[in-house]
Structure formats: C-alpha cells, structure tokens
Design a protein around this motif. Structure first.
Motif, PDB file in Angstrom:
ATOM      1  N   PRO A 167       0.681  -1.169   0.014  1.00  0.00           N
ATOM      2  CA  PRO A 167      -0.012  -0.057  -0.073  1.00  0.00           C
ATOM      3  C   PRO A 167       0.685   1.234  -0.080  1.00  0.00           C
ATOM      4  O   PRO A 167       2.142   1.226   0.599  1.00  0.00           O
ATOM      5  CB  PRO A 167      -0.792  -0.186   1.204  1.00  0.00           C
ATOM      6  CG  PRO A 167      -0.916  -1.558   1.947  1.00  0.00           C
ATOM      7  CD  PRO A 167       0.679  -2.108   1.167  1.00  0.00           C
ATOM      8  N   VAL A 168       0.321   2.301  -0.356  1.00  0.00           N
ATOM      9  CA  VAL A 168       0.921   3.499  -0.344  1.00  0.00           C
ATOM     10  C   VAL A 168       0.481   4.376   0.804  1.00  0.00           C
ATOM     11  O   VAL A 168       1.415   5.224   1.185  1.00  0.00           O
ATOM     12  CB  VAL A 168       0.705   4.471  -1.822  1.00  0.00           C
ATOM     13  CG1 VAL A 168       1.206   3.841  -3.044  1.00  0.00           C
ATOM     14  CG2 VAL A 168      -0.608   4.971  -2.133  1.00  0.00           C
ATOM     15  N   PHE A 209       3.728   9.371   0.545  1.00  0.00           N
ATOM     16  CA  PHE A 209       3.225  10.379   0.935  1.00  0.00           C
ATOM     17  C   PHE A 209       3.203  10.921   2.342  1.00  0.00           C
ATOM     18  O   PHE A 209       3.869  10.192   3.143  1.00  0.00           O
ATOM     19  CB  PHE A 209       1.320   9.884   0.731  1.00  0.00           C
ATOM     20  CG  PHE A 209       0.902   9.872  -0.474  1.00  0.00           C
ATOM     21  CD1 PHE A 209       0.254  11.119  -1.054  1.00  0.00           C
ATOM     22  CD2 PHE A 209       0.964   8.829  -1.325  1.00  0.00           C
ATOM     23  CE1 PHE A 209      -0.272  11.070  -2.256  1.00  0.00           C
ATOM     24  CE2 PHE A 209       0.705   8.798  -2.506  1.00  0.00           C
ATOM     25  CZ  PHE A 209      -0.137  10.044  -3.194  1.00  0.00           C
ATOM     26  N   VAL A 210       3.259  12.449   2.629  1.00  0.00           N
ATOM     27  CA  VAL A 210       3.210  12.775   3.886  1.00  0.00           C
ATOM     28  C   VAL A 210       1.900  13.421   4.172  1.00  0.00           C
ATOM     29  O   VAL A 210       1.237  14.134   3.516  1.00  0.00           O
ATOM     30  CB  VAL A 210       4.342  13.874   3.902  1.00  0.00           C
ATOM     31  CG1 VAL A 210       4.201  14.831   5.238  1.00  0.00           C
ATOM     32  CG2 VAL A 210       5.683  13.565   3.612  1.00  0.00           C
ATOM     33  N   ARG A 211       1.576  13.032   5.534  1.00  0.00           N
ATOM     34  CA  ARG A 211      -0.112  13.316   5.853  1.00  0.00           C
ATOM     35  C   ARG A 211      -0.008  14.974   6.509  1.00  0.00           C
ATOM     36  O   ARG A 211       0.675  15.136   7.288  1.00  0.00           O
ATOM     37  CB  ARG A 211      -0.451  12.268   6.876  1.00  0.00           C
ATOM     38  CG  ARG A 211      -0.428  10.982   6.166  1.00  0.00           C
ATOM     39  CD  ARG A 211      -0.949  10.046   7.321  1.00  0.00           C
ATOM     40  NE  ARG A 211      -0.134   8.751   7.317  1.00  0.00           N
ATOM     41  CZ  ARG A 211      -0.837   7.547   7.190  1.00  0.00           C
ATOM     42  NH1 ARG A 211      -2.169   7.494   7.463  1.00  0.00           N
ATOM     43  NH2 ARG A 211       0.024   6.415   7.095  1.00  0.00           N
ATOM     44  N   HIS A 212      -1.329  15.468   6.208  1.00  0.00           N
ATOM     45  CA  HIS A 212      -1.559  16.557   7.158  1.00  0.00           C
ATOM     46  C   HIS A 212      -2.079  16.054   8.632  1.00  0.00           C
ATOM     47  O   HIS A 212      -2.721  14.797   8.344  1.00  0.00           O
ATOM     48  CB  HIS A 212      -2.893  17.342   6.279  1.00  0.00           C
ATOM     49  CG  HIS A 212      -3.110  18.527   7.033  1.00  0.00           C
ATOM     50  ND1 HIS A 212      -2.244  19.527   6.980  1.00  0.00           N
ATOM     51  CD2 HIS A 212      -4.271  18.966   7.684  1.00  0.00           C
ATOM     52  CE1 HIS A 212      -2.922  20.703   7.631  1.00  0.00           C
ATOM     53  NE2 HIS A 212      -4.127  20.388   8.034  1.00  0.00           N
ATOM     54  N   ILE A 255     -12.320  13.030   6.224  1.00  0.00           N
ATOM     55  CA  ILE A 255     -11.487  12.951   4.944  1.00  0.00           C
ATOM     56  C   ILE A 255     -10.188  13.813   5.375  1.00  0.00           C
ATOM     57  O   ILE A 255     -10.261  14.763   6.017  1.00  0.00           O
ATOM     58  CB  ILE A 255     -12.132  13.819   3.883  1.00  0.00           C
ATOM     59  CG1 ILE A 255     -13.306  13.126   3.708  1.00  0.00           C
ATOM     60  CG2 ILE A 255     -11.498  13.893   2.554  1.00  0.00           C
ATOM     61  CD1 ILE A 255     -14.169  13.703   2.527  1.00  0.00           C
ATOM     62  N   GLY A 256      -9.205  12.924   5.161  1.00  0.00           N
ATOM     63  CA  GLY A 256      -7.712  13.497   5.648  1.00  0.00           C
ATOM     64  C   GLY A 256      -6.982  13.751   4.251  1.00  0.00           C
ATOM     65  O   GLY A 256      -7.520  13.568   3.200  1.00  0.00           O
ATOM     66  N   LEU A 257      -5.718  14.532   4.407  1.00  0.00           N
ATOM     67  CA  LEU A 257      -4.938  15.006   3.199  1.00  0.00           C
ATOM     68  C   LEU A 257      -3.460  14.321   3.127  1.00  0.00           C
ATOM     69  O   LEU A 257      -2.990  14.708   4.396  1.00  0.00           O
ATOM     70  CB  LEU A 257      -5.187  16.504   2.966  1.00  0.00           C
ATOM     71  CG  LEU A 257      -4.263  17.484   2.050  1.00  0.00           C
ATOM     72  CD1 LEU A 257      -5.232  18.389   1.530  1.00  0.00           C
ATOM     73  CD2 LEU A 257      -2.900  17.765   2.432  1.00  0.00           C
ATOM     74  N   ALA A 258      -2.853  14.070   2.316  1.00  0.00           N
ATOM     75  CA  ALA A 258      -1.573  13.840   2.292  1.00  0.00           C
ATOM     76  C   ALA A 258      -1.123  14.104   0.854  1.00  0.00           C
ATOM     77  O   ALA A 258      -1.690  14.381  -0.089  1.00  0.00           O
ATOM     78  CB  ALA A 258      -1.586  12.296   2.126  1.00  0.00           C
ATOM     79  N   LEU A 259       0.346  14.429   0.853  1.00  0.00           N
ATOM     80  CA  LEU A 259       1.287  15.085  -0.233  1.00  0.00           C
ATOM     81  C   LEU A 259       2.222  14.096  -0.710  1.00  0.00           C
ATOM     82  O   LEU A 259       2.692  13.505   0.102  1.00  0.00           O
ATOM     83  CB  LEU A 259       1.537  16.311  -0.149  1.00  0.00           C
ATOM     84  CG  LEU A 259       0.582  17.582   0.647  1.00  0.00           C
ATOM     85  CD1 LEU A 259       1.231  18.764   0.916  1.00  0.00           C
ATOM     86  CD2 LEU A 259      -0.187  17.820  -0.480  1.00  0.00           C
ATOM     87  N   SER A 260       2.549  14.151  -2.056  1.00  0.00           N
ATOM     88  CA  SER A 260       3.739  13.471  -2.362  1.00  0.00           C
ATOM     89  C   SER A 260       4.310  13.992  -3.854  1.00  0.00           C
ATOM     90  O   SER A 260       3.290  14.641  -4.706  1.00  0.00           O
ATOM     91  CB  SER A 260       3.247  11.820  -2.774  1.00  0.00           C
ATOM     92  OG  SER A 260       4.092  11.030  -3.460  1.00  0.00           O
ATOM     93  N   LYS A 261       5.381  13.763  -3.969  1.00  0.00           N
ATOM     94  CA  LYS A 261       6.115  14.172  -5.223  1.00  0.00           C
ATOM     95  C   LYS A 261       6.320  13.395  -6.119  1.00  0.00           C
ATOM     96  O   LYS A 261       6.104  13.600  -7.442  1.00  0.00           O
ATOM     97  CB  LYS A 261       7.685  15.043  -4.893  1.00  0.00           C
ATOM     98  CG  LYS A 261       7.380  16.022  -4.258  1.00  0.00           C
ATOM     99  CD  LYS A 261       6.912  17.484  -4.998  1.00  0.00           C
ATOM    100  CE  LYS A 261       7.281  18.785  -4.368  1.00  0.00           C
ATOM    101  NZ  LYS A 261       6.420  19.823  -5.441  1.00  0.00           N
ATOM    102  N   ASP A 262       6.155  11.955  -5.902  1.00  0.00           N
ATOM    103  CA  ASP A 262       6.423  10.943  -6.765  1.00  0.00           C
ATOM    104  C   ASP A 262       5.207   9.991  -6.825  1.00  0.00           C
ATOM    105  O   ASP A 262       5.127   9.134  -7.615  1.00  0.00           O
ATOM    106  CB  ASP A 262       7.556   9.923  -6.339  1.00  0.00           C
ATOM    107  CG  ASP A 262       7.301   9.428  -4.986  1.00  0.00           C
ATOM    108  OD1 ASP A 262       6.270   9.436  -4.355  1.00  0.00           O
ATOM    109  OD2 ASP A 262       8.127   8.649  -4.564  1.00  0.00           O
ATOM    110  N   GLY A 263       4.033  10.438  -5.885  1.00  0.00           N
ATOM    111  CA  GLY A 263       2.753   9.715  -6.257  1.00  0.00           C
ATOM    112  C   GLY A 263       2.736   8.339  -5.405  1.00  0.00           C
ATOM    113  O   GLY A 263       1.788   7.504  -5.576  1.00  0.00           O
TER     114      GLY A 263
END
Length: 302
Positions: free
Chosen positions: A16-17, A70-73, A59-67
C-alpha cells in the motif's frame, strides 16, 4: 479499439501507499481516496476512520512528489457537521474546473448514504453545499434517497442532448446520469444507464473524455466462493449521448490479489476512485479491503 488500449493495462504496487497511523483520526482505516495534481504535487484526499470511534469517515489529506510516498496533514480537512452527514463523510472524488475544486462525497447519517458536494480553492479548506438530490425515488437497502457517490466529467458536453451541460455518473446498486449548468445543482435521468451484472455497480474515478467515447472506470461487486468481492471494471459511453453504452469490460482490470486486499475491515475489496495522469503514465488509486490505499500504474503493451 477497446478502452483497455486507451489507458493500456495497469500493474499494482505490491505494498500500500497509505496505511493507518498508530493513533489519531486515521488509526483504524485509510482508504478510497481522491488524488489530484496541483503544481506538480500529488494531493490525496482519503477516507479515514479512528480506532474506538463510531464515525464512518473523516477526510484526511496527504502530499507526494512521486505519487508513492505520501506525507500526511495532521488533522482531517473535512469532518461531519450537518444532520445528513452526522455519522460520516466518506469516499471523496475531486475534479478541478477553472480555479475551483469540486468534491463529491458521501454524507452518511447512520441510515442513508447521500451524495453531497463541496468546493475549494486550495484543497485544504472546503465549503459544503449540501445534499445534491433532495429526493431520489429508487430504493437501496430498503431506503429511498440513497445516492452515495458521483463522478463528474470536467468538460461540458459540446453536442447531443446534453449540449452545454456538465454530466455526472452517480449512485451505487446501479449507475444513473445527471446533468448540471454550474456543477452544484443537478438533475438526474430517471432510467439507470449501467446496471449490475452481479451484486452492485458504482462509479469510480471521474470519467475521461477520449476520441472513442467517455471512459468510465467503475467498481462492481460479485458473489464468489470467497464471498462478496469488489473488482474494478471499465465501460465506454458515447461522446454525444453519455447515456449510450458502447462497450463494457468482460474481465476486471483490478481484483483482490494481495493479502492486504483480501483481509481488512471489509475483505476482498479493491475499489478505485481516482485516476491521475502525469508524464504519460496513469496512476490509478484504490482502496484495499477498506483499510489501505493501493496504487496501480499504467503499463505499455509490448
């Protein structure tokens, strides 16, 4: 040409990602995400559930440069507020039209799952516009007004019976079609345009307009020896009349295989809600066993 040739085939990552955190609002389950690209960054909005909590979704939020990484809020960006969603906000799908992001999501009051819409300029703060259909006279689980999920085509129809309107495929059990001038107020067609071949059928990611037609990746559940099993399928609709089915996959493009897709909060589930294209590659994000977020990427045919 079949729709499989449009996005080719998909290969899953083995792990999983996104997985539940040790504690906090997403400590029990993290699944069924919407993912969009914003200034080259993958922004994931995912359904989250906490240990010991009866709320069926924040609903949470997470960010990624490579897809992939992920880094979570640290806090949820959408939470239950109103009577129609008091038990949970679930399963977001997000599109960008102009400078505005539109999120369709499920508002659950503990009895009925209803399709809702919210808007944002930055993907972090969201303005809710309420339930899309006040009344929907088709029963699901013995209840009326069960509309649950919606996937919006981001371009207005250029010709045909819905010229000048946006369209949305919505519902579960069957899939219906709706039209809108402004993406907030919708009217539905009374007749479903895609019926289940097994237990149910539900929209997946926002549909994609192709030269051959409108490609709708969707989710279908079937009873198998191992029990109810969710798979990901494809259908192609006419470019001018989005009610007209041209083609439907005979085999799943994704189905449960890995242990984390077969065993979780709900076993034997792969459930797609987001397709992102970057640098010519498709990124198909899905929920695994209602606990994890998985990723499958498009692969060129040899």
């Amino acid at each position: 040409m079949s729709p499989s040739d449009l996005y080719l085939s998909f290969r899953k990552l083995q792990k999983p990602v996104l997985a539940p955190s040790k504690e906090g609002f997403d400590s029990k389950n993290t699944y069924n995400p919407a993912v969009v690209l914003r200034r080259g960054t993958f922004v994931m909005l995912y359904r989250a559930e906490a240990k010991g909590d009866k709320v069926t979704g924040r609903i949470g939020l997470a960010l990624s440069k490579d897809g992939i990484n992920f880094v979570r809020h640290p806090e949820p960006v959408v939470e239950p507020e109103y009577s129609w969603e008091k038990a949970g906000v679930e399963d977001p799908r997000v599109v960008r039209v102009g400078k505005t992001y539109y999120m369709t999501y499920t508002g659950y009051n503990g009895e009925t799952a209803r399709l809702c819409v919210a808007t944002s300029k930055n993907l972090l703060s969201w303005k809710k516009h309420g339930v899309i259909f006040d009344e929907f006279p088709f029963e699901k689980n013995g209840r009326l007004n069960w509309t649950k999920s919606g996937a919006i085509l981001t371009e207005k129809m250029k010709s045909g019976p819905f010229k000048g309107r946006y369209i949305m495929y919505f519902g579960d059990s069957s899939i219906w079609l709706a039209r809108s001038k402004d993406l907030l107020h919708w009217e539905y067609e009374a007749r479903p345009i895609l019926k289940p071949r097994g237990h149910l059928v539900e929209p997946g990611p926002p549909p994609v307009l192709t030269d051959e037609g409108i490609l709708l990746i969707h989710n279908e559940a079937f009873w198998r020896d191992e029990g109810l099993t969710y798979t990901v399928q494809e259908a192609l609709f006419d470019r001018e009349d989005p009610r007209k089915l041209l083609w439907r996959s005979k085999k799943p493009i994704l189905e449960p295989e890995f242990e984390w897709e077969r065993k979780g909060w709900v076993s034997n589930v792969v459930f797609a809600e987001s397709l992102v294209e970057k640098d010519g590659r498709g990124y198909l994000y899905y929920g695994g066993a209602d606990r994890y977020v998985g990723l499958a990427t498009s692969v060129e045919h040899s």
